[in-house]
Design a protein around this motif. Structure first.
Motif, PDB file in Angstrom:
ATOM      1  N   PRO A 231      46.314  47.214  36.590  1.00 39.10           N
ATOM      2  CA  PRO A 231      46.897  45.924  36.209  1.00 39.10           C
ATOM      3  C   PRO A 231      45.905  44.782  36.315  1.00 39.10           C
ATOM      4  O   PRO A 231      44.900  44.861  37.026  1.00 39.10           O
ATOM      5  N   SER A 232      46.193  43.712  35.597  1.00 37.35           N
ATOM      6  CA  SER A 232      45.344  42.521  35.587  1.00 37.35           C
ATOM      7  C   SER A 232      45.874  41.415  36.485  1.00 37.35           C
ATOM      8  O   SER A 232      45.162  40.422  36.716  1.00 37.35           O
ATOM      9  N   GLY A 233      47.108  41.555  36.944  1.00 40.92           N
ATOM     10  CA  GLY A 233      47.722  40.476  37.711  1.00 40.92           C
ATOM     11  C   GLY A 233      48.457  39.478  36.851  1.00 40.92           C
ATOM     12  O   GLY A 233      49.095  38.556  37.363  1.00 40.92           O
ATOM     13  N   VAL A 234      48.385  39.623  35.536  1.00 43.72           N
ATOM     14  CA  VAL A 234      49.136  38.776  34.596  1.00 43.72           C
ATOM     15  C   VAL A 234      50.168  39.679  33.918  1.00 43.72           C
ATOM     16  O   VAL A 234      49.803  40.498  33.060  1.00 43.72           O
ATOM     17  N   PRO A 235      51.448  39.574  34.272  1.00 42.48           N
ATOM     18  CA  PRO A 235      52.468  40.512  33.759  1.00 42.48           C
ATOM     19  C   PRO A 235      52.515  40.576  32.236  1.00 42.48           C
ATOM     20  O   PRO A 235      52.660  41.665  31.657  1.00 42.48           O
ATOM     21  N   GLU A 236      52.393  39.430  31.574  1.00 47.73           N
ATOM     22  CA  GLU A 236      52.465  39.429  30.110  1.00 47.73           C
ATOM     23  C   GLU A 236      51.276  40.157  29.495  1.00 47.73           C
ATOM     24  O   GLU A 236      51.414  40.842  28.477  1.00 47.73           O
ATOM     25  N   LEU A 237      50.118  40.024  30.118  1.00 50.37           N
ATOM     26  CA  LEU A 237      48.937  40.733  29.622  1.00 50.37           C
ATOM     27  C   LEU A 237      49.073  42.233  29.860  1.00 50.37           C
ATOM     28  O   LEU A 237      48.735  43.046  28.987  1.00 50.37           O
ATOM     29  N   ASP A 238      49.582  42.619  31.017  1.00 48.06           N
ATOM     30  CA  ASP A 238      49.769  44.041  31.307  1.00 48.06           C
ATOM     31  C   ASP A 238      50.790  44.668  30.367  1.00 48.06           C
ATOM     32  O   ASP A 238      50.679  45.851  30.009  1.00 48.06           O
ATOM     33  N   ALA A 239      51.806  43.864  29.950  1.00 47.30           N
ATOM     34  CA  ALA A 239      52.839  44.403  29.053  1.00 47.30           C
ATOM     35  C   ALA A 239      52.254  44.796  27.704  1.00 47.30           C
ATOM     36  O   ALA A 239      52.762  45.710  27.040  1.00 47.30           O
ATOM     37  N   LEU A 240      51.178  44.130  27.286  1.00 46.52           N
ATOM     38  CA  LEU A 240      50.551  44.482  26.009  1.00 46.52           C
ATOM     39  C   LEU A 240      50.041  45.914  26.006  1.00 46.52           C
ATOM     40  O   LEU A 240      50.032  46.582  24.969  1.00 46.52           O
ATOM     41  N   LEU A 241      49.594  46.397  27.178  1.00 45.93           N
ATOM     42  CA  LEU A 241      49.022  47.746  27.287  1.00 45.93           C
ATOM     43  C   LEU A 241      49.917  48.668  28.105  1.00 45.93           C
ATOM     44  O   LEU A 241      49.429  49.634  28.702  1.00 45.93           O
ATOM     45  N   ASN A 242      51.195  48.358  28.148  1.00 41.85           N
ATOM     46  CA  ASN A 242      52.153  49.216  28.854  1.00 41.85           C
ATOM     47  C   ASN A 242      51.751  49.410  30.316  1.00 41.85           C
ATOM     48  O   ASN A 242      51.778  50.515  30.850  1.00 41.85           O
ATOM     49  N   GLY A 243      51.352  48.320  30.962  1.00 42.84           N
ATOM     50  CA  GLY A 243      50.990  48.370  32.367  1.00 42.84           C
ATOM     51  C   GLY A 243      49.513  48.163  32.632  1.00 42.84           C
ATOM     52  O   GLY A 243      49.108  47.909  33.763  1.00 42.84           O
ATOM     53  N   GLY A 244      48.686  48.280  31.611  1.00 45.33           N
ATOM     54  CA  GLY A 244      47.246  48.100  31.776  1.00 45.33           C
ATOM     55  C   GLY A 244      46.471  49.308  31.298  1.00 45.33           C
ATOM     56  O   GLY A 244      47.047  50.387  31.065  1.00 45.33           O
ATOM     57  N   PRO A 245      45.156  49.173  31.128  1.00 44.88           N
ATOM     58  CA  PRO A 245      44.340  50.333  30.733  1.00 44.88           C
ATOM     59  C   PRO A 245      44.364  51.404  31.816  1.00 44.88           C
ATOM     60  O   PRO A 245      44.377  51.098  33.005  1.00 44.88           O
ATOM     61  N   LEU A 246      44.365  52.660  31.399  1.00 44.03           N
ATOM     62  CA  LEU A 246      44.412  53.759  32.360  1.00 44.03           C
ATOM     63  C   LEU A 246      43.014  54.045  32.908  1.00 44.03           C
ATOM     64  O   LEU A 246      42.001  53.795  32.252  1.00 44.03           O
ATOM     65  N   ARG A 247      42.977  54.563  34.111  1.00 45.13           N
ATOM     66  CA  ARG A 247      41.693  54.961  34.697  1.00 45.13           C
ATOM     67  C   ARG A 247      41.072  56.083  33.860  1.00 45.13           C
ATOM     68  O   ARG A 247      41.759  56.987  33.393  1.00 45.13           O
ATOM     69  N   GLY A 248      39.766  55.990  33.705  1.00 47.48           N
ATOM     70  CA  GLY A 248      39.081  56.970  32.876  1.00 47.48           C
ATOM     71  C   GLY A 248      39.050  56.589  31.404  1.00 47.48           C
ATOM     72  O   GLY A 248      38.672  57.417  30.576  1.00 47.48           O
ATOM     73  N   ILE A 269      38.701  42.228  36.619  1.00 51.37           N
ATOM     74  CA  ILE A 269      37.749  42.395  37.719  1.00 51.37           C
ATOM     75  C   ILE A 269      38.277  41.733  38.985  1.00 51.37           C
ATOM     76  O   ILE A 269      38.247  42.321  40.084  1.00 51.37           O
ATOM     77  N   TYR A 270      38.762  40.510  38.851  1.00 49.23           N
ATOM     78  CA  TYR A 270      39.250  39.755  40.007  1.00 49.23           C
ATOM     79  C   TYR A 270      40.451  40.445  40.643  1.00 49.23           C
ATOM     80  O   TYR A 270      40.542  40.563  41.876  1.00 49.23           O
ATOM     81  N   ALA A 271      41.371  40.932  39.799  1.00 51.82           N
ATOM     82  CA  ALA A 271      42.557  41.631  40.324  1.00 51.82           C
ATOM     83  C   ALA A 271      42.157  42.897  41.070  1.00 51.82           C
ATOM     84  O   ALA A 271      42.737  43.229  42.114  1.00 51.82           O
ATOM     85  N   ALA A 272      41.136  43.616  40.560  1.00 51.44           N
ATOM     86  CA  ALA A 272      40.678  44.832  41.234  1.00 51.44           C
ATOM     87  C   ALA A 272      40.053  44.499  42.582  1.00 51.44           C
ATOM     88  O   ALA A 272      40.269  45.206  43.578  1.00 51.44           O
ATOM     89  N   CYS A 273      39.255  43.423  42.627  1.00 49.71           N
ATOM     90  CA  CYS A 273      38.642  43.017  43.893  1.00 49.71           C
ATOM     91  C   CYS A 273      39.712  42.598  44.904  1.00 49.71           C
ATOM     92  O   CYS A 273      39.576  42.862  46.107  1.00 49.71           O
ATOM     93  N   GLU A 274      40.763  41.950  44.431  1.00 50.61           N
ATOM     94  CA  GLU A 274      41.858  41.567  45.326  1.00 50.61           C
ATOM     95  C   GLU A 274      42.542  42.798  45.915  1.00 50.61           C
ATOM     96  O   GLU A 274      43.066  42.749  47.034  1.00 50.61           O
ATOM     97  N   ARG A 275      42.517  43.908  45.181  1.00 49.22           N
ATOM     98  CA  ARG A 275      43.088  45.170  45.693  1.00 49.22           C
ATOM     99  C   ARG A 275      42.090  45.917  46.560  1.00 49.22           C
ATOM    100  O   ARG A 275      42.418  46.963  47.116  1.00 49.22           O
ATOM    101  N   GLY A 276      40.840  45.436  46.635  1.00 51.66           N
ATOM    102  CA  GLY A 276      39.818  46.085  47.460  1.00 51.66           C
ATOM    103  C   GLY A 276      39.020  47.147  46.740  1.00 51.66           C
ATOM    104  O   GLY A 276      38.326  47.938  47.383  1.00 51.66           O
ATOM    105  N   GLU A 277      39.056  47.176  45.399  1.00 47.05           N
ATOM    106  CA  GLU A 277      38.303  48.166  44.632  1.00 47.05           C
ATOM    107  C   GLU A 277      36.900  47.630  44.333  1.00 47.05           C
ATOM    108  O   GLU A 277      36.711  46.453  44.056  1.00 47.05           O
TER     109      GLU A 277
END
Length: 474
Positions: A231-248, A269-277
């Motif tokens: 996820p990107s942390g922006v619900p409307e943006l995630d909805a465009l990709l059915n939750g976000g791009p898949l890993r891999g 990138i920022y959302a991933a860093c906030e999750r600790g990735e």
């Protein structure tokens, strides 16, 4: 390389043969073995200078110098009834054999065959002497590297007779581009009894020797992972990709300059860093300071994540970087730092690092396949030429990526606005709507579908609704 065999190291002058030969002997010395450098082309002082430039010392191994005929035969060589070249070559070979018997080395470098070819003059005699050298070393526990600078062998294409005599052949090349640093690459043309990686491998010469970047083969690096959405942390943006791009998977973000491609990727990138990735950005176009300032203006404090080690931003100079070296950097980030998201900004900068476009497509395909095998989410930013109407790209890589997100400008109510749409998503479902995109002090915002317009992607849409469902400033 298999020990106790004869190898050929060939390449044009300046390709790195002497450095690699010295590195080969230093490794023997570090193993506690005796090593011998036989030089017919360079003096001991010249070798010492080359070694010192890498912080080495030639005192770690024996150096046998044969730089002139007087060293071999003395001053009265003209009195011989034989041709001088016959005496010189025979005397040279004899002295080399005596030195090898005295030192008893486990590794020998013979530099170079061009001088032996010059002494022999006759091709048949030269080949007989090379064969005699091979037979001399065959009964000893010695690994021999013959260096050839290609200056007089088969129009610089290599000596096929030597290739057949040697157990393995390594070729070094130096390529001079129209702009930027020289590129160097090597290939293993032959290595009996060993399953080697064929093709060209980029390498650089730095203080400390050669750094070789083996050609990336994605199929050799598979790792198990769960292909969940990112996820990107922006619900409307995630909805465009059915939750976000898949890993891999890889996502191509394309559009003209100024539409917010980099900022959109920074949101992930920022959302991933906030999750600790762990994440990595390869910045070809923009200065890192400018990137951080822009992100800060949109409410993303990337510096905090850089300080914690969660985010790494590498400034890339395409004029100084070979594609193989870039792939090696990506591998280190993935395998040593366990980076889960990789962003390349932009493909235009990556294109500048590649002299030929067809090779670029192959390089990108192999790199994306490798990242996919490792479960990494990859973002590629691809600028397009033009602002409104028909746009073009320098590089058609949309078929390589799993997901393509397009950003466009359009005009409405006297203002230049932005639209976002997903063109394809191999990994699953995606919205086929065209939505408005706003990037301001509130960050990245995605509005409702632009149902009141038609022709948005042309840049000059026609309003067909009852009201203007456009986003306003907050």
């Amino acid at each position: 390389m298999p020990a106790h065999r004869l190898y050929l190291l060939e390449g044009a002058p300046g390709s790195g043969k002497t450095t690699l030969a010295l590195q080969f002997l230093r490794q023997a010395a570090s193993n506690g073995e005796r090593a011998l450098y036989i030089t017919l082309s360079e003096t001991k002082e010249e070798l010492a200078v080359v070694a010192a430039s890498h912080g080495w010392s030639i005192e770690d191994f024996d150096v046998f110098e044969l730089s002139s005929a007087e060293d071999v035969l003395g001053q009265d060589q003209e009195q011989s009834i034989l041709h001088s070249w016959e005496v010189e070559l025979t005397g040279t070979i004899r002295l080399i054999q005596q030195e090898v018997e005295r030192v008893q080395p486990t590794r020998v470098v013979f530099d170079s065959l061009s001088e032996m070819r010059l002494l022999a003059q006759d091709p048949l005699r030269y080949r007989r002497q090379v064969l005699a050298l091979k037979q001399f070393f065959a009964g000893r526990s010695t690994t021999v590297v013959l260096v050839d600078d290609l200056t007089a062998s088969r129009d610089h294409g290599g000596d096929t007779h030597l290739h057949s005599l040697c157990h393995g052949v390594i070729t070094l090349e130096r390529l001079t581009l129209d702009f930027g640093a020289a590129r160097r690459r090597l290939q293993v043309q032959k290595l009996r009894g060993v399953d080697f990686v064929a093709g060209f491998h980029d390498f650089t010469i730095r203080r400390g020797g050669l750094d070789v970047y083996p050609r990336l083969i994605a199929a050799d690096h598979h790792a198990s992972f769960v292909g969940d959405p990112v996820p990107s942390g922006v619900p409307e943006l995630d909805a465009l990709l059915n939750g976000g791009p898949l890993r891999g998977t890889s996502t191509l973000v394309t559009g003209p300059a100024g539409t917010g491609k980099t900022t959109l990727v920074l949101q992930y990138i920022y959302a991933a860093c906030e999750r600790g990735e762990a994440t990595t950005i390869y910045e070809f176009d923009e200065r890192i300071g400018t990137l951080l300032a822009r992100a800060r203006a949109f409410g993303m404090d990337l510096q905090r994540h850089i300080d914690s080690g969660c985010l790494v931003i590498q400034q890339i100079d395409p004029a100084e970087l070979a594609p193989g070296e870039f792939a090696a950097r990506v591998r280190r980030e993935v395998e040593e730092r366990n980076a889960r998201i990789i962003a390349i900004d932009s493909l235009n900068g990556y294109l500048a690092a590649m002299p030929q476009e067809q090779q670029l497509i192959l390089q990108i395909h192999e790199l994306l396949s490798y990242l996919s095998q490792r479960g990494v989410v990859t973002f590629l930013i691809n600028p397009q030429q033009g602002l409104l109407g028909t746009m073009a790209s320098n590089l058609n890589v949309s078929y390589v990526a799993d997901t393509v997100v397009m950003l466009r400008f359009f005009e409405a109510e006297g203002r230049l606005r932005k639209a976002i749409s997903v063109l394809k998503n191999r990994a699953g479902l995606h919205e086929d709507t065209i939505r408005e995109l706003r990037i301001d002090t509130q960050g990245v915002r995605v509005g409702a579908p632009l149902v009141a317009f038609k022709g948005v992607l042309t840049g000059t849409p026609e309003y067909v609704g009852d009201r203007l469902p456009l986003m306003e400033d907050r």
